[in-house]
Design a protein around this motif. Structure first.
Motif, mmCIF file in Angstrom:
data_model
loop_
_atom_site.group_PDB
_atom_site.id
_atom_site.type_symbol
_atom_site.label_atom_id
_atom_site.label_comp_id
_atom_site.label_asym_id
_atom_site.label_seq_id
_atom_site.Cartn_x
_atom_site.Cartn_y
_atom_site.Cartn_z
ATOM 1 N N LEU A 1 0.838 -1.062 -0.053
ATOM 2 C CA LEU A 1 -0.008 -0.046 -0.082
ATOM 3 C C LEU A 1 0.931 1.180 -0.026
ATOM 4 O O LEU A 1 0.543 2.196 -0.754
ATOM 5 C CB LEU A 1 -0.955 0.020 1.247
ATOM 6 N N SER A 2 1.852 1.279 0.851
ATOM 7 C CA SER A 2 2.637 2.383 1.082
ATOM 8 C C SER A 2 3.545 2.745 -0.209
ATOM 9 O O SER A 2 3.753 3.814 -0.787
ATOM 10 C CB SER A 2 3.780 2.245 2.169
ATOM 11 N N ARG A 3 4.152 1.709 -0.986
ATOM 12 C CA ARG A 3 4.863 1.923 -2.059
ATOM 13 C C ARG A 3 4.112 2.240 -3.203
ATOM 14 O O ARG A 3 4.446 3.159 -3.941
ATOM 15 C CB ARG A 3 5.454 0.253 -2.358
ATOM 16 N N LYS A 4 2.865 2.068 -3.372
ATOM 17 C CA LYS A 4 2.001 2.535 -4.614
ATOM 18 C C LYS A 4 1.562 3.778 -4.267
ATOM 19 O O LYS A 4 1.863 4.698 -5.438
ATOM 20 C CB LYS A 4 0.738 1.541 -4.750
ATOM 21 N N VAL A 5 1.486 4.540 -2.976
ATOM 22 C CA VAL A 5 1.172 5.678 -2.776
ATOM 23 C C VAL A 5 2.343 6.685 -3.143
ATOM 24 O O VAL A 5 2.399 7.611 -3.779
ATOM 25 C CB VAL A 5 0.572 6.089 -1.373
ATOM 26 N N ALA A 6 3.649 6.040 -2.456
ATOM 27 C CA ALA A 6 5.024 6.793 -2.796
ATOM 28 C C ALA A 6 5.316 7.127 -4.020
ATOM 29 O O ALA A 6 5.682 7.947 -4.587
ATOM 30 C CB ALA A 6 5.994 6.075 -1.860
ATOM 31 N N ASN A 7 5.040 5.933 -5.140
ATOM 32 C CA ASN A 7 5.254 5.992 -6.432
ATOM 33 C C ASN A 7 4.306 7.069 -7.096
ATOM 34 O O ASN A 7 4.856 7.719 -8.050
ATOM 35 C CB ASN A 7 5.134 4.854 -6.842
ATOM 36 N N GLU A 8 3.284 7.107 -6.676
ATOM 37 C CA GLU A 8 2.299 8.083 -7.577
ATOM 38 C C GLU A 8 2.820 9.512 -7.034
ATOM 39 O O GLU A 8 2.621 10.420 -7.983
ATOM 40 C CB GLU A 8 0.827 7.818 -7.147
#
Length: 251
Positions: free
Chosen positions: A119-126
């Motif tokens: 979850l965290s990685r997807k938000v950080a990438n966006e």
């Protein structure tokens, strides 16, 4: 089974974590759900949780003190996701985090840890993509204005970058999906605010674009392009179409 229904905000989720933990029903007997993103089930008791600043602050301090500052940042990014199960995922991670302490983030084979990282990685990438894709225009009143339509709630993640880059400017970044904005006054700290679309439309109508850089940027974008080397498929890999909605060169 008791499900705690919390508000879709960091403070709401942390308050839900506090109340679910304090219920002492046992972690396997409680769930944490977002109030507006759940389907009622049979044999589940539901309890409404109202955001509480004091409870939320206690949870935030406990995460940083008993697990780590990095764990707190990972949890915050996960809370900005759009996945409906994110509140319960945060709760399950914190169960492991408070059990294992600082080494919890290294337990990648643990389902709760793996889920929170995803979850965290997807938000950080966006959020990282929007650091490059946000386009400001100068309004007649001198305010730099930008609109974005992100999948995740990235405003609070991109704001520090632009506050550092434009500390002496008045600027505003508007999330038109959630009708939220980050507002920065020159020389001051940035703040977040709820802004209905009607107010934003009225603000823009009263303060039309001032500069001609939009046309210059479009001309530059098309001038440097080499028609024989156009590769739309490759371009979409690096710049998906949904990012282009508010990018000057594609308007």
């Amino acid at each position: 089974m008791r499900a705690f229904l919390c508000e879709d905000s960091l403070e709401g989720i942390f308050t839900g974590v506090y109340d679910a933990w304090a219920s002492r029903l046992g972690h396997e007997h409680v769930r944490l759900l977002l109030r507006d993103q759940y389907e009622p089930e049979l044999f589940v008791e539901y309890e409404e949780v109202e955001p509480d600043g004091e409870k939320s602050e206690k949870v935030a301090r406990s995460i940083q003190r008993k697990i780590s500052g990095e764990a707190f940042r990972v949890v915050c990014r996960a809370a900005f996701s759009t996945r409906p199960e994110r509140a319960d995922a945060i709760y399950r991670f914190l169960v492991e985090g408070f059990r294992h302490g600082g080494k919890a983030l290294r337990l990648l084979q643990n389902p709760a840890v793996a889920e929170i990282f995803a979850l965290s990685r997807k938000v950080a990438n966006e959020a990282h993509q929007f650091l490059e894709f946000i386009r400001f225009e100068e309004l007649a009143n001198g305010v730099l204005f930008a609109t974005i339509s992100p999948k995740s709630r990235v405003l609070m993640l991109v704001a520090p970058h632009f506050a550092d880059r434009f500390p002496g400017e008045n600027w505003l970044i508007y999330d038109d999906i959630r009708e939220e904005a980050v507002v920065h006054a020159a020389g001051e700290d940035w703040v977040t605010a709820k802004l209905p679309k009607e107010r934003v439309d009225a603000f823009l109508a009263a303060n039309g674009a001032l500069d001609g850089y939009e046309d210059l940027w479009k001309a530059f974008f098309h001038a440097i392009g080499i028609k024989e080397r156009e590769n739309p498929d490759c371009q979409r890999n690096f710049l998906p179409i949904w990012y282009r909605k508010h990018m000057t060169e594609f308007l």
